[in-house]
Each structure stands twice: as structure tokens, then as C-alpha cells.
Design a protein around this motif. Structure first.
Motif, mmCIF file in Angstrom:
data_model
loop_
_atom_site.group_PDB
_atom_site.id
_atom_site.type_symbol
_atom_site.label_atom_id
_atom_site.label_comp_id
_atom_site.label_asym_id
_atom_site.label_seq_id
_atom_site.Cartn_x
_atom_site.Cartn_y
_atom_site.Cartn_z
ATOM 1 N N UNK A 103 3.440 5.605 -5.921
ATOM 2 C CA UNK A 103 3.460 5.559 -7.384
ATOM 3 C C UNK A 103 2.130 5.955 -8.025
ATOM 4 N N UNK A 104 1.012 5.558 -7.380
ATOM 5 C CA UNK A 104 -0.296 5.732 -8.023
ATOM 6 C C UNK A 104 -1.320 6.483 -7.174
ATOM 7 N N UNK A 105 -0.902 6.928 -5.973
ATOM 8 C CA UNK A 105 -1.800 7.674 -5.085
ATOM 9 C C UNK A 105 -3.041 6.857 -4.717
ATOM 10 N N UNK A 106 -2.864 5.558 -4.562
ATOM 11 C CA UNK A 106 -3.975 4.670 -4.236
ATOM 12 C C UNK A 106 -3.449 3.417 -3.556
ATOM 13 N N UNK A 107 -4.237 2.825 -2.649
ATOM 14 C CA UNK A 107 -3.809 1.612 -1.957
ATOM 15 C C UNK A 107 -3.766 0.425 -2.912
ATOM 16 N N UNK B 51 -7.009 -4.151 -17.734
ATOM 17 C CA UNK B 51 -5.687 -4.178 -18.361
ATOM 18 C C UNK B 51 -4.778 -3.128 -17.751
ATOM 19 N N UNK B 52 -5.327 -1.961 -17.452
ATOM 20 C CA UNK B 52 -4.542 -0.898 -16.825
ATOM 21 C C UNK B 52 -4.144 -1.292 -15.407
ATOM 22 N N UNK B 53 -5.091 -1.866 -14.662
ATOM 23 C CA UNK B 53 -4.815 -2.270 -13.285
ATOM 24 C C UNK B 53 -3.829 -3.435 -13.227
ATOM 25 N N UNK B 54 -3.876 -4.307 -14.211
ATOM 26 C CA UNK B 54 -3.003 -5.486 -14.223
ATOM 27 C C UNK B 54 -1.541 -5.090 -14.137
ATOM 28 N N UNK B 55 -1.137 -4.111 -14.921
ATOM 29 C CA UNK B 55 0.262 -3.676 -14.928
ATOM 30 C C UNK B 55 0.653 -3.045 -13.606
ATOM 31 N N UNK B 56 -0.268 -2.257 -13.030
ATOM 32 C CA UNK B 56 0.030 -1.583 -11.759
ATOM 33 C C UNK B 56 0.122 -2.581 -10.613
ATOM 34 N N UNK B 57 -0.820 -3.520 -10.568
ATOM 35 C CA UNK B 57 -0.807 -4.543 -9.517
ATOM 36 C C UNK B 57 0.458 -5.393 -9.617
ATOM 37 N N UNK B 58 0.812 -5.776 -10.827
ATOM 38 C CA UNK B 58 2.006 -6.599 -11.033
ATOM 39 C C UNK B 58 3.266 -5.853 -10.598
ATOM 40 N N UNK B 59 3.330 -4.590 -10.909
ATOM 41 C CA UNK B 59 4.517 -3.814 -10.541
ATOM 42 C C UNK B 59 4.685 -3.737 -9.030
ATOM 43 N N UNK B 60 3.598 -3.499 -8.311
ATOM 44 C CA UNK B 60 3.676 -3.422 -6.853
ATOM 45 C C UNK B 60 4.038 -4.777 -6.265
ATOM 46 N N UNK C 142 0.831 -1.205 0.000
ATOM 47 C CA UNK C 142 0.000 0.000 0.000
ATOM 48 C C UNK C 142 0.868 1.260 0.000
ATOM 49 N N UNK C 143 1.947 1.209 0.750
ATOM 50 C CA UNK C 143 2.853 2.365 0.798
ATOM 51 C C UNK C 143 3.433 2.684 -0.580
#
Length: 208
Positions: free
Chosen positions: A159-163, A182-191, A153-154
Motif C-alpha cells: 500500500x505504501x512502499x514502506x515497512x 497525523x499522516x502516519x497515524x492513519x497508515x499505521x492504523x489501517x495496517x 510489513x507485506x
């Protein structure tokens, strides 16, 4: 003229229909309970010819639960309320020296040389007794997963201003639009790559 004095006859022509209707009724109204489990993604099976990686002891965070529900963390008896804090300190330590290949630029821990090098190498090893209560086991699991989620979450906020937990829930929601997924997939994977969940469960033993 009907015959008198004979045995009474029972019309059983519709008994099969009644039995069938009762069967349908019980199938519709009966609920079947299912046991809830823990959601875990198992690592892929390594080829038999591949040598197992060498893991430094300092990159392993040991958690033992005895038959009385007591926690022994890194050979220290602690209260379960302190487990998440200690796990986060281990995962976020970033002990690899600056300039090395294992250096963690986003880690905010104490960077102790005797603790984990970086989150990618940090492993939490959990072992419980055969007589450990299931409720205690689940509580410990929740605290360890909670440690990962707080750190994720931190970084997600940075990076994305969201938990991360909110993004993951939206990504897993079947009602989310495909383009949004598809947009969320990349962000979730990166975190997840910043703090990969490496939670190992050792073989259950018996404590005194």
C-alpha cells in the motif's frame, strides 16, 4: 590564656553540611534498575450485559510451552524455529469462502476451510507452564509478534512502499513533526486493522 590538660574538643559545626553533600552525591550517582516488560495493549472491558462472542475452534491457534521449553503447536511438537512460519500461515489463511462477509481479499494463504476465516477472527492462544524459563517465554513471544509484523510489513509495502515497523517507529518517535505524525497515524492504523494483533495468554498451568 588557654587551659591545658582539658579534653580535646571536636568542631562538629560543619558535619551536617558534609552529610548533606554526601547524600546529594549518592542520589546523583546511584542508578536504579527497572525491570523491562512486554508492551501489550489490553482490550477494553466489555459491558457485563453483553454476551461474549462465539469463537470457532478453527479460528484459534494454540501454542503450549511445557516445563522443558518444548512447543506444542496445534497438538504437534515443533521446533521453535518453525513457530513464526506456522503462525503466519494461520493468520494469513483466509479460509472464508469467496463472496461471504468474512472473505479476505488480501490474504495469500492456502485458504483451508479447517483453518482461520480471516485475520480479524484469527486468535493466537499462548499457554505456558509455571516452570517455563522466562527466556523461552520471551523467545516465543518474539516469534509470534514477528509473525504479525512480517504480514503487516507485506501489506505496508503493497500500500505504501514502506515497512510497517519503520512507519510505526517513526510515528512513536517524540521528535516526529505533528503533521507527519497525523499522516502516519492513519497508515499505521489501517495496517493494524488488516492484521490485528489478537494474542491471548491462557492461565498458566503445570505440565508433567
Amino acid at each position: 590564656m588557654s587551659r591545658r590538660g582539658g579534653p580535646a574538643e571536636v568542631n562538629a559545626g560543619s558535619m551536617a553540611d558534609i552529610a548533606f553533600l554526601l547524600l546529594i552525591f549518592f542520589l546523583v550517582t546511584t542508578t536504579i534498575e527497572t525491570d523491562a516488560g512486554l508492551d501489550r495493549m489490553l482490550p477494553p472491558i466489555e459491558p457485563p450485559t453483553e454476551e461474549p462472542p462465539v469463537i470457532k475452534q478453527k479460528n484459534i491457534f494454540t501454542v503450549n510451552i511445557n516445563r522443558n521449553g518444548q512447543l506444542l503447536v496445534e497438538d504437534e511438537l515443533i521446533d521453535i524455529k518453525k513457530l513464526r512460519e506456522k503462525a503466519m500461515a494461520f493468520l494469513d489463511n483466509g479460509g472464508a469462502p469467496s463472496g461471504s462477509a468474512d472473505y479476505c481479499s488480501y490474504c495469500k494463504g492456502k485458504r483451508l476451510s479447517e483453518s482461520s476465516d480471516n485475520p480479524a477472527k484469527a486468535i493466537i492462544s499462548l499457554k505456558n507452564d509455571r516452570e517455563t524459563k522466562y527466556s523461552t517465554y520471551i523467545t516465543v513471544q518474539n516469534e509470534l509478534v514477528g509473525a504479525y509484523n512480517e504480514l503487516r510489513n507485506r501489506e505496508a509495502q503493497r500500500l505504501y512502499k514502506r515497512d510497517f515497523t519503520d512507519m510505526e517507529a517513526e510515528y512513536l518517535n517524540p521528535e516526529t513533526e505533528p503533521s507527519r505524525k497525523e499522516d502516519l497515524k492513519e497508515k499505521v492504523k489501517r495496517i493494524q486493522e488488516l492484521f490485528p494483533q489478537k494474542l491471548s495468554e491462557a492461565e498458566t498451568g503445570t505440565s508433567n
